[in-house]
Design an enzyme around this catalytic site. Structure first.
Site, mmCIF file in Angstrom:
data_model
loop_
_atom_site.group_PDB
_atom_site.id
_atom_site.type_symbol
_atom_site.label_atom_id
_atom_site.label_comp_id
_atom_site.label_asym_id
_atom_site.label_seq_id
_atom_site.Cartn_x
_atom_site.Cartn_y
_atom_site.Cartn_z
ATOM 1 N N ASP A 196 -28.691 43.179 35.065
ATOM 2 C CA ASP A 196 -28.305 42.750 36.408
ATOM 3 C C ASP A 196 -26.797 42.916 36.606
ATOM 4 O O ASP A 196 -26.031 42.920 35.637
ATOM 5 C CB ASP A 196 -28.655 41.272 36.616
ATOM 6 C CG ASP A 196 -30.150 41.030 36.541
ATOM 7 O OD1 ASP A 196 -30.914 41.979 36.788
ATOM 8 O OD2 ASP A 196 -30.536 39.891 36.222
HETATM 9 N N1 URA Z 1 -33.348 39.547 32.315
HETATM 10 C C1 URA Z 1 -32.649 39.208 33.402
HETATM 11 O O1 URA Z 1 -32.960 38.247 34.072
HETATM 12 N N2 URA Z 1 -31.587 39.965 33.730
HETATM 13 C C2 URA Z 1 -31.192 41.042 33.016
HETATM 14 O O2 URA Z 1 -30.207 41.682 33.370
HETATM 15 C C3 URA Z 1 -31.927 41.378 31.886
HETATM 16 C C4 URA Z 1 -33.003 40.611 31.551
#
Ligand code: URA
Length: 234
Positions: free
Chosen positions: A103
């Site tokens: 993310d």
């Molecule tokens: N899980 C999440 O919530 N975000 C990420 O970036 C990777 C795994």
């Protein structure tokens, strides 16, 4: 490894003789250092510039990036800074892409490669490659959360997650989470469904690759031989 003049000639732009002349004329650099020896052995992924312009690598490239928060894990997105923007100019047009996503607000290990088959193998749902995250949460993680993750959390929208692992750290406000799939915002949604929203998330392991903590946020380096070996034996 191959000779520098052969590597240059392999691009089809110069004959072997022309390549030798280019090198001897001091117009070529390898990994940022000028090189006048056509017989110098170079790695297929080494950064070779002719008059400051990169030539495409003759072998696939594998980079470990310590992704900082604030950049997106895509190759281009209008109005956003991407993980490719963190790499030098030489790495812009050689087909690199992130193998898996983090993310925008997440940090940590991202593998960038232009080896589609390898990325596909690592990311295929049936490969069940372990991904390990360090998380901090609002709340205190306890034995119930550990059990829920071990059993496989059902997300708010009814999606069932495969069993994972949760290892709370002393105090319960931080933990390591291991998952073997890659659903959208999976770790955040898993812990939110336990009533413990994630406030910080960092990937520390991707399959056999461990984040090099010597890499500052935003820095990257090619995988070393040992890492390449373990990635290919996955
Ligand atoms: N899980 C999440 O919530 N975000 C990420 O970036 C990777 C795994």
């Amino acid at each position: 490894m191959e000779r520098l003049d052969k590597r240059l000639a392999g691009t089809g732009k110069w004959s072997r003789k022309e390549a030798r002349e280019l090198v001897r004329a001091g117009r070529v650099s390898v990994e940022g250092v000028p090189c006048c020896a056509p017989e110098r052995k170079v790695d297929g992924a080494a950064l070779v510039l002719v008059d400051g312009v990169p030539i495409p690598p003759s072998e696939p490239v594998y980079l470990m990036l310590h992704k900082p928060a604030g950049v997106v894990s895509s190759t281009s997105e209008p109005g956003e800074r991407t993980v490719l923007d963190l790499l030098g100019e030489a790495y812009q047009n050689i087909g690199l892409f992130p193998a898996g996503r983090l993310d925008k607000d997440a940090e940590g290990l991202l593998l960038l490669t232009n080896d589609g088959p390898l990325a596909h193998r690592l990311l295929a749902p049936k490969s069940h490659v372990d991904k390990v995250y360090y998380v901090e949460v609002d709340g205190e993680l306890d034995g119930e959360d550990v059990e829920a993750v071990r059993a496989g959390v059902t997300l708010g929208d009814g999606t069932a997650c495969l069993p994972g692992e949760l290892e709370p750290l002393p105090g319960g406000r931080a933990a390591y989470v291991t998952i073997r799939e890659g659903k959208y915002h999976q770790v955040k949604r898993m812990l939110a469904s336990q009533g413990k929203p994630v406030t910080y998330l960092k990937r520390v392991r991707f399959g056999p690759l461990v984040l090099d903590e010597g890499l500052a946020k935003g820095d990257w380096r090619p995988l070393n031989d040992r890492e390449l070996e373990v990635v290919f034996s996955q």
